[in-house]
Structures are given as structure tokens and as C-alpha cells.
Design a protein around this motif. Structure first.
Motif, PDB file in Angstrom:
ATOM      1  N   ALA A  11      -7.744 -20.179  32.316  1.00 31.11           N
ATOM      2  CA  ALA A  11      -7.259 -19.386  31.266  1.00 31.11           C
ATOM      3  C   ALA A  11      -6.653 -20.161  30.081  1.00 31.11           C
ATOM      4  O   ALA A  11      -6.962 -19.837  28.917  1.00 31.11           O
ATOM      5  CB  ALA A  11      -5.763 -18.820  31.692  1.00 31.11           C
ATOM      6  N   LEU A  12      -6.287 -21.542  30.082  1.00 35.81           N
ATOM      7  CA  LEU A  12      -6.113 -22.401  28.862  1.00 35.81           C
ATOM      8  C   LEU A  12      -7.475 -22.648  28.274  1.00 35.81           C
ATOM      9  O   LEU A  12      -7.282 -22.459  26.724  1.00 35.81           O
ATOM     10  CB  LEU A  12      -5.652 -23.574  29.503  1.00 35.81           C
ATOM     11  CG  LEU A  12      -4.326 -23.554  30.094  1.00 35.81           C
ATOM     12  CD1 LEU A  12      -3.832 -25.054  30.497  1.00 35.81           C
ATOM     13  CD2 LEU A  12      -3.158 -22.939  28.779  1.00 35.81           C
ATOM     14  N   GLU A  13      -8.594 -22.717  28.826  1.00 39.13           N
ATOM     15  CA  GLU A  13      -9.777 -22.978  28.251  1.00 39.13           C
ATOM     16  C   GLU A  13     -10.264 -21.898  27.558  1.00 39.13           C
ATOM     17  O   GLU A  13     -10.774 -21.748  26.314  1.00 39.13           O
ATOM     18  CB  GLU A  13     -10.858 -23.371  29.393  1.00 39.13           C
ATOM     19  CG  GLU A  13     -12.142 -23.430  28.892  1.00 39.13           C
ATOM     20  CD  GLU A  13     -12.142 -24.527  27.660  1.00 39.13           C
ATOM     21  OE1 GLU A  13     -13.271 -24.138  26.564  1.00 39.13           O
ATOM     22  OE2 GLU A  13     -11.824 -25.513  27.498  1.00 39.13           O
ATOM     23  N   ASP A  14     -10.151 -20.706  28.236  1.00 35.47           N
ATOM     24  CA  ASP A  14     -10.529 -19.402  27.387  1.00 35.47           C
ATOM     25  C   ASP A  14      -9.546 -19.028  26.119  1.00 35.47           C
ATOM     26  O   ASP A  14      -9.956 -18.728  25.099  1.00 35.47           O
ATOM     27  CB  ASP A  14     -10.272 -18.170  28.392  1.00 35.47           C
ATOM     28  CG  ASP A  14     -11.173 -18.060  29.551  1.00 35.47           C
ATOM     29  OD1 ASP A  14     -12.482 -18.830  29.357  1.00 35.47           O
ATOM     30  OD2 ASP A  14     -10.930 -17.541  30.480  1.00 35.47           O
ATOM     31  N   ARG A  15      -8.413 -19.484  26.217  1.00 40.75           N
ATOM     32  CA  ARG A  15      -7.682 -19.427  24.795  1.00 40.75           C
ATOM     33  C   ARG A  15      -8.022 -20.454  23.945  1.00 40.75           C
ATOM     34  O   ARG A  15      -7.977 -19.912  22.782  1.00 40.75           O
ATOM     35  CB  ARG A  15      -6.017 -19.482  25.316  1.00 40.75           C
ATOM     36  CG  ARG A  15      -5.337 -18.358  25.841  1.00 40.75           C
ATOM     37  CD  ARG A  15      -3.734 -18.466  25.981  1.00 40.75           C
ATOM     38  NE  ARG A  15      -3.430 -19.495  26.744  1.00 40.75           N
ATOM     39  CZ  ARG A  15      -3.232 -19.363  27.949  1.00 40.75           C
ATOM     40  NH1 ARG A  15      -3.458 -18.142  28.767  1.00 40.75           N
ATOM     41  NH2 ARG A  15      -2.449 -20.346  28.737  1.00 40.75           N
ATOM     42  N   GLU A  18      -6.223 -21.673  42.476  1.00 34.10           N
ATOM     43  CA  GLU A  18      -5.047 -20.948  41.610  1.00 34.10           C
ATOM     44  C   GLU A  18      -4.779 -22.081  40.394  1.00 34.10           C
ATOM     45  O   GLU A  18      -4.910 -21.576  39.397  1.00 34.10           O
ATOM     46  CB  GLU A  18      -3.893 -20.781  42.434  1.00 34.10           C
ATOM     47  CG  GLU A  18      -3.655 -19.650  43.207  1.00 34.10           C
ATOM     48  CD  GLU A  18      -3.882 -18.239  42.778  1.00 34.10           C
ATOM     49  OE1 GLU A  18      -3.349 -18.196  41.678  1.00 34.10           O
ATOM     50  OE2 GLU A  18      -4.616 -17.583  43.156  1.00 34.10           O
ATOM     51  N   ARG A  19      -4.882 -23.174  40.804  1.00 32.00           N
ATOM     52  CA  ARG A  19      -4.768 -24.120  39.630  1.00 32.00           C
ATOM     53  C   ARG A  19      -6.147 -24.018  38.755  1.00 32.00           C
ATOM     54  O   ARG A  19      -5.960 -24.159  37.699  1.00 32.00           O
ATOM     55  CB  ARG A  19      -4.623 -25.586  40.276  1.00 32.00           C
ATOM     56  CG  ARG A  19      -3.352 -26.023  41.082  1.00 32.00           C
ATOM     57  CD  ARG A  19      -3.328 -27.052  41.666  1.00 32.00           C
ATOM     58  NE  ARG A  19      -3.907 -28.116  40.978  1.00 32.00           N
ATOM     59  CZ  ARG A  19      -4.158 -29.261  41.402  1.00 32.00           C
ATOM     60  NH1 ARG A  19      -3.977 -29.701  42.693  1.00 32.00           N
ATOM     61  NH2 ARG A  19      -4.512 -30.683  40.739  1.00 32.00           N
ATOM     62  N   ALA A  20      -7.249 -23.870  39.383  1.00 29.17           N
ATOM     63  CA  ALA A  20      -8.381 -23.699  38.464  1.00 29.17           C
ATOM     64  C   ALA A  20      -8.414 -22.724  37.620  1.00 29.17           C
ATOM     65  O   ALA A  20      -8.769 -22.645  36.578  1.00 29.17           O
ATOM     66  CB  ALA A  20      -9.657 -23.841  39.424  1.00 29.17           C
ATOM     67  N   ARG A  21      -7.625 -21.327  37.992  1.00 35.16           N
ATOM     68  CA  ARG A  21      -7.705 -20.199  37.212  1.00 35.16           C
ATOM     69  C   ARG A  21      -6.671 -20.366  36.042  1.00 35.16           C
ATOM     70  O   ARG A  21      -7.117 -19.874  35.106  1.00 35.16           O
ATOM     71  CB  ARG A  21      -7.276 -19.239  38.299  1.00 35.16           C
ATOM     72  CG  ARG A  21      -8.478 -18.454  39.022  1.00 35.16           C
ATOM     73  CD  ARG A  21      -7.551 -17.632  40.173  1.00 35.16           C
ATOM     74  NE  ARG A  21      -8.769 -16.924  41.085  1.00 35.16           N
ATOM     75  CZ  ARG A  21      -8.443 -16.286  41.903  1.00 35.16           C
ATOM     76  NH1 ARG A  21      -7.289 -16.049  42.529  1.00 35.16           N
ATOM     77  NH2 ARG A  21      -9.431 -15.639  42.491  1.00 35.16           N
ATOM     78  N   ALA A  22      -5.701 -21.078  36.170  1.00 34.29           N
ATOM     79  CA  ALA A  22      -4.628 -21.430  35.171  1.00 34.29           C
ATOM     80  C   ALA A  22      -5.416 -22.311  34.199  1.00 34.29           C
ATOM     81  O   ALA A  22      -5.407 -22.024  32.891  1.00 34.29           O
ATOM     82  CB  ALA A  22      -3.449 -22.308  35.955  1.00 34.29           C
ATOM     83  N   ASP A  23      -6.287 -23.489  34.670  1.00 38.80           N
ATOM     84  CA  ASP A  23      -7.081 -24.225  33.946  1.00 38.80           C
ATOM     85  C   ASP A  23      -7.906 -23.343  33.138  1.00 38.80           C
ATOM     86  O   ASP A  23      -8.299 -23.723  31.801  1.00 38.80           O
ATOM     87  CB  ASP A  23      -7.724 -25.421  34.407  1.00 38.80           C
ATOM     88  CG  ASP A  23      -7.005 -26.401  35.034  1.00 38.80           C
ATOM     89  OD1 ASP A  23      -5.498 -26.442  34.776  1.00 38.80           O
ATOM     90  OD2 ASP A  23      -7.109 -27.319  35.803  1.00 38.80           O
TER      91      ASP A  23
END
Length: 268
Positions: free
Chosen positions: A127-131, A120-125
Motif C-alpha cells: 500500500a505504501l509503494e502504491d501511494r 499482512e505486513r507485505a500488504r501494508a508495504d
């Protein structure tokens, strides 16, 4: 399990281990079921366990050269998105001599919960990287429109060219139809694309002074002050006379004197 595994037999063994673990987790409804197994191509055997929710576990035989029980352990690792900024979960190493069903339940109980938290933490990271990558890609497009000679460096990976951090251009003539840039240089974008490091070389002195002047916070912006656009006024309606039927009565300050004007009066 076979006590003298060859590379070929290990591939077959771990393909079977992966299938058996996936079947056991589906039977136990781990994460609601839906697990599948993919055989690996490693020399000493491996398998990948996949879940529709995004879980990705890698099972393999590591340390087979060790003697005794240490060489009879499999390694279970959880794969995470590449943008993860934390520490990867510690591998789980159950014995190859245990029944696969028991190993599968042990992994689900002791390893899977911690891995899911990190996922879950990796998915949040991610998402930030994708933006951030989308922001850099947009800024790169804008810079290319401003300076057509600007582009990826020779070391940029083709699949990362759009969202690259480093761009460069040359002040030398590169195309007969395109005049050379006034100077050579490079641009390195920040991770988020909110700022950049700009390097210029062979800048003519007068151009350099103009660039420095733009950095002076006291510089007064030049231009024309334009009045705000106002919507056209709506023409007012003309007042129309009204005729009322009635009687006009005049009253004096002294009191009761009245004048009968007629049956019809006209007021405007």
C-alpha cells in the motif's frame, strides 16, 4: 507416491498433490475454505495453491538430484507482494512419502500462520509503494507539462514509464516545431516523490546564476500584493416610522402635574 519419478510423471504427481491439498483444506475449512489449485509448468512438477483472501503458496519438488530421503521432499513456499521489505518466510519441506492429507494439515498448522502474518505486513508495504508510485506519476506529469521535452530514459520499462524515478531531456533540437531546451539534464525522483536530484549540463552562465539565485533562502519574492477579495456589502434597510395609539403624559420634577394632550398621540 512413485519412487522413480520422471519429469512428465512429476508434473502429473504434483498436479494431483495440489488438488488433494486444496480439497483437504476446504474440507478442514482452513481460512474458511475456498482453496483452488493450479498445475504448474515446471520441468520437475509444481502446483500453486490460491485462496480468495490473497494467500498464494507454491508447492514443488526441489533437490530431486539428492540421494535418499533428502531427494524425496517437496518444498512449500509462500509468495508475497513484490513491495515486501522484510525477510521471506523459510520454506517448509515435508516428505513426499507421507500421505497428502497429513502433509496438508502439517503445512496448515506449522507453516501457514507465520506466512499469513508476513502477508499482512507485505500488504501494508505494498500500500505504501502504491501511494508512492501514484505520487511519482503525478510529479512526472507536472514535469512533462513544465518541460515538454522531458520523458523516460531509454532504459525505462514501458509498464513503469508513468511512475518512473529517472527522466531526462536534451538541449538539442529534437523537433522542427519545438525549440530546444536551454540546457540538457536529468531528474531522479526519491522513492516517495517528495524530492528530486536534478542534474544540468551545458547551462548558459546567466541562466545558471538565475537558478542559483532561486536556491538562496534570502531571495525576496517579487510580485504584487493583492487585497483579499471581500464580498459585496449588503445595503442596510431604511428605518420606517411607527405610529402608536396612546396618550402623552408630561411629568415635572416636582411631582404630580400632568397635561392631557388628547385621545391620540403620535410618536416617531
Amino acid at each position: 507416491m512413485n519412487t522413480a519419478l520422471t519429469p512428465t510423471s512429476q508434473q502429473a504427481v504434483f498436479a494431483g498433490i495440489g488438488r488433494a491439498m486444496a480439497e483437504q483444506w476446504n474440507l478442514d475449512r482452513v481460512l474458511g475454505g475456498g482453496w483452488t489449485s493450479l498445475p504448474g509448468t515446471g520441468l520437475y512438477g509444481e502446483a500453486t495453491l490460491l485462496h480468495p483472501g490473497g494467500s498464494n503458496l507454491w508447492v514443488r519438488h526441489e533437490g530431486s538430484w539428492r540421494k535418499g530421503p533428502a531427494g524425496r521432499r517437496m518444498t512449500v513456499e509462500g509468495r508475497l507482494p513484490s513491495a515486501f521489505r522484510g525477510r521471506a518466510p523459510q520454506p517448509f519441506r515435508p516428505s513426499l512419502d507421507r500421505p497428502v492429507a497429513a502433509v496438508a494439515r502439517d503445512v496448515a498448522r506449522r507453516f501457514l500462520p507465520g506466512y499469513l502474518d508476513l502477508l499482512e505486513r507485505a500488504r501494508a508495504d505494498q500500500a505504501l509503494e502504491d501511494r508512492a508510485a501514484a505520487g511519482r506519476a503525478e510529479l512526472n506529469r507536472r514535469m512533462e507539462r513544465v518541460l515538454p521535452g522531458l520523458g523516460p530514459t531509454a532504459h525505462s520499462a514501458p509498464h513503469e514509464a508513468a511512475e518512473r524515478k529517472l527522466s531526462s531531456w536534451s538541449g538539442a533540437r529534437r523537433h522542427a516545431a519545438m525549440p530546444p531546451a536551454a540546457a540538457s539534464g536529468s531528474v531522479r525522483l526519491s522513492e516517495s516523490g517528495a524530492s528530486m536530484e536534478l542534474r544540468l549540463t551545458d547551462v548558459p552562465a546567466e541562466l545558471g546564476l538565475k537558478i542559483l539565485a532561486l536556491l538562496d533562502p534570502r531571495t525576496v519574492l517579487e510580485g504584487r500584493v493583492l487585497a483579499p477579495e471581500i464580498a459585496p456589502a449588503v445595503r442596510a434597510l431604511e428605518a420606517s416610522p411607527q405610529i402608536l395609539l396612546g396618550e402623552v403624559v408630561a411629568c415635572s420634577m416636582a411631582g404630580a402635574q400632568s397635561a392631557h394632550v388628547g385621545d391620540r398621540g403620535r410618536l416617531r
